[in-house]
Design a protein around this motif. Structure first.
Motif, PDB file in Angstrom:
ATOM      1  N   ALA A   1      72.262  15.292  65.790  1.00  0.00           N
ATOM      2  CA  ALA A   1      71.613  14.580  66.895  1.00  0.00           C
ATOM      3  C   ALA A   1      71.011  15.597  67.852  1.00  0.00           C
ATOM      4  N   GLY A   2      70.154  15.116  68.718  1.00  0.00           N
ATOM      5  CA  GLY A   2      69.566  16.009  69.699  1.00  0.00           C
ATOM      6  C   GLY A   2      68.590  15.298  70.604  1.00  0.00           C
ATOM      7  N   ASN A   3      68.086  16.041  71.554  1.00  0.00           N
ATOM      8  CA  ASN A   3      67.067  15.507  72.462  1.00  0.00           C
ATOM      9  C   ASN A   3      66.089  16.607  72.852  1.00  0.00           C
ATOM     10  N   LEU A   4      64.841  16.200  73.052  1.00  0.00           N
ATOM     11  CA  LEU A   4      63.770  17.064  73.535  1.00  0.00           C
ATOM     12  C   LEU A   4      63.264  16.450  74.831  1.00  0.00           C
ATOM     13  N   TYR A   5      63.424  17.174  75.943  1.00  0.00           N
ATOM     14  CA  TYR A   5      63.118  16.624  77.254  1.00  0.00           C
ATOM     15  C   TYR A   5      61.983  17.386  77.930  1.00  0.00           C
ATOM     16  N   ASP A   6      61.139  16.638  78.618  1.00  0.00           N
ATOM     17  CA  ASP A   6      60.123  17.200  79.499  1.00  0.00           C
ATOM     18  C   ASP A   6      60.339  16.552  80.861  1.00  0.00           C
ATOM     19  N   PHE A   7      61.274  17.120  81.641  1.00  0.00           N
ATOM     20  CA  PHE A   7      61.656  16.603  82.955  1.00  0.00           C
ATOM     21  C   PHE A   7      61.069  17.531  84.015  1.00  0.00           C
ATOM     22  N   ILE A   8      60.237  17.005  84.900  1.00  0.00           N
ATOM     23  CA  ILE A   8      59.607  17.836  85.922  1.00  0.00           C
ATOM     24  C   ILE A   8      59.661  17.155  87.287  1.00  0.00           C
ATOM     25  N   PHE A   9      59.592  17.978  88.345  1.00  0.00           N
ATOM     26  CA  PHE A   9      59.418  17.468  89.697  1.00  0.00           C
ATOM     27  C   PHE A   9      57.954  17.074  89.911  1.00  0.00           C
ATOM     28  N   LYS A  10      57.750  16.020  90.675  1.00  0.00           N
ATOM     29  CA  LYS A  10      56.410  15.603  91.050  1.00  0.00           C
ATOM     30  C   LYS A  10      56.392  15.348  92.554  1.00  0.00           C
ATOM     31  N   ASN A  11      55.383  15.872  93.226  1.00  0.00           N
ATOM     32  CA  ASN A  11      55.261  15.688  94.674  1.00  0.00           C
ATOM     33  C   ASN A  11      56.523  16.132  95.404  1.00  0.00           C
ATOM     34  N   TYR A  12      56.989  17.341  95.098  1.00  0.00           N
ATOM     35  CA  TYR A  12      58.230  17.844  95.688  1.00  0.00           C
ATOM     36  C   TYR A  12      57.922  19.112  96.475  1.00  0.00           C
ATOM     37  N   ILE A  13      57.996  18.987  97.802  1.00  0.00           N
ATOM     38  CA  ILE A  13      57.788  20.125  98.691  1.00  0.00           C
ATOM     39  C   ILE A  13      59.069  20.368  99.470  1.00  0.00           C
ATOM     40  N   LYS A  14      59.613  21.581  99.343  1.00  0.00           N
ATOM     41  CA  LYS A  14      60.844  21.970 100.021  1.00  0.00           C
ATOM     42  C   LYS A  14      60.500  23.037 101.051  1.00  0.00           C
ATOM     43  N   ASN A  15      60.722  22.672 102.329  1.00  0.00           N
ATOM     44  CA  ASN A  15      60.272  23.529 103.424  1.00  0.00           C
ATOM     45  C   ASN A  15      58.765  23.769 103.257  1.00  0.00           C
ATOM     46  N   SER A  16      58.338  24.987 103.074  1.00  0.00           N
ATOM     47  CA  SER A  16      56.900  25.248 102.913  1.00  0.00           C
ATOM     48  C   SER A  16      56.528  25.519 101.465  1.00  0.00           C
ATOM     49  N   GLU A  17      57.499  25.377 100.534  1.00  0.00           N
ATOM     50  CA  GLU A  17      57.243  25.696  99.133  1.00  0.00           C
ATOM     51  C   GLU A  17      56.991  24.412  98.338  1.00  0.00           C
ATOM     52  N   ASP A  18      55.994  24.468  97.485  1.00  0.00           N
ATOM     53  CA  ASP A  18      55.630  23.337  96.649  1.00  0.00           C
ATOM     54  C   ASP A  18      56.195  23.563  95.240  1.00  0.00           C
ATOM     55  N   PHE A  19      57.188  22.748  94.868  1.00  0.00           N
ATOM     56  CA  PHE A  19      57.826  22.866  93.559  1.00  0.00           C
ATOM     57  C   PHE A  19      57.310  21.820  92.577  1.00  0.00           C
ATOM     58  N   SER A  20      56.259  21.133  92.921  1.00  0.00           N
ATOM     59  CA  SER A  20      55.693  20.129  92.018  1.00  0.00           C
ATOM     60  C   SER A  20      55.299  20.782  90.696  1.00  0.00           C
ATOM     61  N   GLY A  21      55.688  20.138  89.598  1.00  0.00           N
ATOM     62  CA  GLY A  21      55.403  20.670  88.272  1.00  0.00           C
ATOM     63  C   GLY A  21      56.507  21.531  87.700  1.00  0.00           C
ATOM     64  N   ASN A  22      57.491  21.911  88.532  1.00  0.00           N
ATOM     65  CA  ASN A  22      58.609  22.707  88.025  1.00  0.00           C
ATOM     66  C   ASN A  22      59.543  21.862  87.163  1.00  0.00           C
ATOM     67  N   GLN A  23      60.257  22.531  86.263  1.00  0.00           N
ATOM     68  CA  GLN A  23      61.252  21.835  85.460  1.00  0.00           C
ATOM     69  C   GLN A  23      62.391  21.339  86.345  1.00  0.00           C
ATOM     70  N   LEU A  24      62.967  20.214  85.948  1.00  0.00           N
ATOM     71  CA  LEU A  24      64.057  19.611  86.707  1.00  0.00           C
ATOM     72  C   LEU A  24      65.283  20.514  86.643  1.00  0.00           C
ATOM     73  N   THR A  25      65.851  20.815  87.798  1.00  0.00           N
ATOM     74  CA  THR A  25      66.952  21.751  87.911  1.00  0.00           C
ATOM     75  C   THR A  25      68.171  21.286  87.111  1.00  0.00           C
ATOM     76  N   GLY A  26      68.732  22.209  86.335  1.00  0.00           N
ATOM     77  CA  GLY A  26      69.971  21.932  85.623  1.00  0.00           C
ATOM     78  C   GLY A  26      69.826  21.189  84.315  1.00  0.00           C
ATOM     79  N   VAL A  27      68.586  20.915  83.875  1.00  0.00           N
ATOM     80  CA  VAL A  27      68.384  20.114  82.661  1.00  0.00           C
ATOM     81  C   VAL A  27      67.725  20.984  81.581  1.00  0.00           C
ATOM     82  N   PRO A  28      68.394  21.219  80.449  1.00  0.00           N
ATOM     83  CA  PRO A  28      67.760  21.968  79.355  1.00  0.00           C
ATOM     84  C   PRO A  28      66.707  21.107  78.671  1.00  0.00           C
ATOM     85  N   SER A  29      65.665  21.734  78.172  1.00  0.00           N
ATOM     86  CA  SER A  29      64.607  20.982  77.498  1.00  0.00           C
ATOM     87  C   SER A  29      65.005  20.582  76.081  1.00  0.00           C
ATOM     88  N   THR A  30      65.929  21.323  75.478  1.00  0.00           N
ATOM     89  CA  THR A  30      66.323  21.042  74.094  1.00  0.00           C
ATOM     90  C   THR A  30      67.830  21.124  73.941  1.00  0.00           C
TER      91      THR A  30
END
Length: 681
Positions: free
Chosen positions: A547-576
């Motif tokens: 069994a397995g999973n292939l994930y494409d989890f990303i942040f969208k419209n995510y700005i933390k303080n003055s940094e724009d993390f939109s498009g980054n991979q979701l923290t703590g989640v492996p893609s495979t």
């Protein structure tokens, strides 16, 4: 490292099967799901569900569910140190420094999840379980407001008088006794266990005492009264996260002191958790087509957490009621089922924080009382037409509110009522041919902050934290290939808004924020054979699972303080993630299980500037059947992490000071014996 493990995955599929006698047992696709007293066959289920049966549960090290849950696609359990568990479905650990949040968990008829949405999964001894059903994504309807998923834990229901002990690396010891027998209309079960280990890391010992009592009384025409009592006392030390340099220097050390803060061992950091859980349920059938179910339960939790910067005492009372009316109508070619019900819970948490002086509470810091009320009214309709088309339509109206009283250092009060949310859910499955089905599903989920998020270890009431919510859409196919192989493939697209994520301040205390929107797309797959009987003196049977999973989890419209993390991979989640299991039976009594787990690199912070390395872990266990006139038993040997891979079983994401790492044990061993009486006591 992944490519070194690939030949083993392919080897498992290179099994000679053409001339073998096939198992006469039920097809895997015909596995019967409980779906909280709404039985359905796996092949026609509209829901995205994974099932852990006994051959999966036997993969666990004593006292934890990690291996069996991690074999299931989309399911992830972490253990930063023994007893410190996190469990997520489809990447929902963003808000879990420990414990289980955003996943609803039931034990038989009873909800282990409290009114605020938190679940203490570590109070359970998993050896009372015979199966686990994992429902992935928002379910609403019967299960209410979560965005991660729902887990149904089913306890054992077979007669048995047994005793077992095990011992292994790091001074591990466990003893257990189970008595289960049918007395006329009563099925009585008593189980008790004691477990202790020093663990791999310094200051990471665990001790668990557990008792479980269960009585099922059948009366009248298929009516059942169920009584459950659970007592648990858990203490585990928390060594804390390390920086990369600290881990490379000495992976076994606890978090060391700094110029401004003492270390984890010096402050005796850990968890002390005592729980009493009791419940009653009753199912009465008025007619063949009309029944009523009700469950009443309560629990008391004494939770104490000496931490580096404070000593927290938390005393929690929780009360839950669930009730529903069930209607069913069957004709020659169709089935109609309707359920109308309500589940409501109320909880009070008295939280007291003190200065921590070497593990002893001293001067008071903050005293708060938090009151939570939650519940949902639900209506679900199931229809089956011509044994081919299945439709599940459900909706729930969910409510959640908090109020609080701050007692020290200032006396204040407040409340927060979240908007009542209507959450619809629609699933359709169609049987295209014998053992071949396609399904589609759409549903909305909502998850309000828990008590520990509203009032986190930073000791402030977070008035601005909002529930997260989103829509999930998915399609899938299931195929039974003759009498040999079952396969399943699922595609999902989940859009989560106001995602709740964890932060740490410079003292290592957690707090939580809403992180804009996430886009979570994924593929999950399963291939599982039946037990293939070979009938040879050396090799009796073999069974494989991949069994397995292939994930494409990303942040969208995510700005933390003055940094724009939109498009980054979701923290703590492996893609495979890939996992497999092979069960082999040899010499008319020797069983060998070989399991492998591959995890791709994992982003450890929102900026995606630090990643955990991929890992490939192997486990092997063997058991030999023992028989005599008075007992049937087994002698078991398990070897965990057979390749001695350096890795972590759980990371502290977004950790202040880059203390992300919680190193797991290298190769370790466990030897146990289990004896079951086959004559009266």
């Amino acid at each position: 490292m992944f490519f070194k493990g690939l030949p083993f995955f392919f080897l498992i599929f290179y099994v000679p099967v053409f001339s073998q006698v096939q198992d006469s047992a039920m097809h895997i696709s015909e596995v019967q799901l409980d779906v909280y007293r709404k039985p359905a066959k796996l092949i026609t289920a509209t829901k995205s569900v994974s099932v852990a049966l006994p051959n999966f549960l036997l993969q666990n090290a004593p006292g934890r569910l990690l291996e069996s849950l991690n074999l299931l696609p989309g399911s992830k359990m972490e253990e930063r140190s023994p007893g410190s568990y996190r469990f997520s479905i489809r990447g929902s650990t963003l808000r879990s420094p420990f414990g289980v949040r955003n996943v609803k968990i039931y034990l038989d008829d009873f909800s282990l999840t409290d009114a605020a949405g938190n679940t203490y999964l570590n109070i359970l001894d998993p050896e009372i379980l015979q199966s686990i059903e994992i429902y992935k994504g928002p379910e609403s309807g019967d299960f209410g407001a979560v965005t991660g998923g729902t887990a149904l834990l089913q306890t054992k229901n077979s007669e048995e008088k047994s005793f077992g002990i095990s011992a292994g690396s790091f001074s591990h010891y466990k003893g257990k006794i189970r008595f289960a027998e049918q007395f006329k209309n009563h099925f009585l079960q008593v189980y008790t266990s004691y477990e202790t280990t020093d663990s791999y890391r310094d200051h990471a010992a665990l001790q668990r005492k557990f008792m479980f009592l269960n009585d099922r009384y059948r009366y009248g025409q298929n009516n059942q009264f169920h009584v459950l009592l659970l007592l648990s006392k858990v203490h585990y030390e928390t060594p804390g996260g390390l920086t990369l340099a600290q881990m490379q220097e000495n992976p076994r050390q606890a978090r060391p002191k700094t110029a401004t803060l003492p270390g984890a061992a010096e402050q005796q950091a850990g968890i002390y958790n005592k729980m009493i859980f009791a419940g009653l349920s009753n199912l009465i059938n008025f007619t063949e087509n009309f029944s009523h179910f009700i469950v009443v339960q309560g629990n008391y939790n004494d939770f104490r957490n000496p931490f580096i910067t404070n000593f927290e005492k938390r005393f929690e009372n929780n009360f839950t009621v669930r009730t529903h009316l069930n209607f069913a109508e069957k004709s020659l070619n169709s089935v109609y089922e309707t359920r109308l019900g309500f589940e409501g819970a109320a909880a009070k948490a008295s939280i007291r924080n003190f200065d921590n002086r070497l593990g002893v509470p001293t001067n008071p810091q903050n005293f708060d009382n938090i009151y939570a009320n939650s519940g949902f009214v639900f209506l679900s309709q199931k229809a089956v037409f011509g044994e081919k088309l299945t439709i599940d339509l459900a909706g729930s109206l969910n409510l959640m509110n908090y109020r609080w009283k701050s007692i020290f250092p200032e006396q204040t009060s407040g409340n927060r009522k979240f908007k009542n949310e209507f959450l619809p859910n629609l699933g359709i499955s169609y049987l295209l041919g014998n053992g071949f089905s396609a399904r589609g599903k759409i549903g909305k989920g909502n998850s309000a902050p828990t008590t520990e998020e509203l009032r986190s270890s930073a000791q402030e009431i977070n008035r601005s934290l909002n529930p997260e919510f989103g829509w999930n859409k998915e399609i899938g196919i299931r195929k039974q290939w003759g009498n040999l192989l079952f396969t399943e493939l699922s595609f999902f697209d989940f859009r989560l808004k106001d995602a709740i994520v964890r932060r740490q301040n410079d003292n290592g205390q957690e707090y939580f924020v809403n992180a804009g929107e996430t886009v979570q797309k994924g593929i999950e797959f399963v291939a599982e054979s039946r037990k293939i009987h070979i009938n040879k003196k050396l090799l009796n049977s073999i069974k494989f699972y991949l069994a397995g999973n292939l994930y494409d989890f990303i942040f969208k419209n995510y700005i933390k303080n003055s940094e724009d993390f939109s498009g980054n991979q979701l923290t703590g989640v492996p893609s495979t993630s890939l996992q497999n299991l092979m069960n082999i039976e040899l010499l008319q009594g020797l069983k060998i299980d070989i399991a492998h787990f591959y995890t791709s690199k994992i982003p450890l912070n929102d900026a995606n500037s630090v990643f955990a390395e991929p890992s490939f872990i192997g486990n092997i266990s063997a058991s030999y059947l023992l028989k005599s006139r008075t007992f049937i038993g087994s002698l078991c040997l398990s070897i965990q992490n057979i390749y001695n891979t350096p890795y972590s079983l759980g990371y502290d994401t977004n950790a202040y000071g880059n203390r992300f790492y919680n190193p797991a044990a290298g190769r370790n061993y466990l030897l146990g014996i289990n004896l079951t009486l086959n004559s009266p006591l």
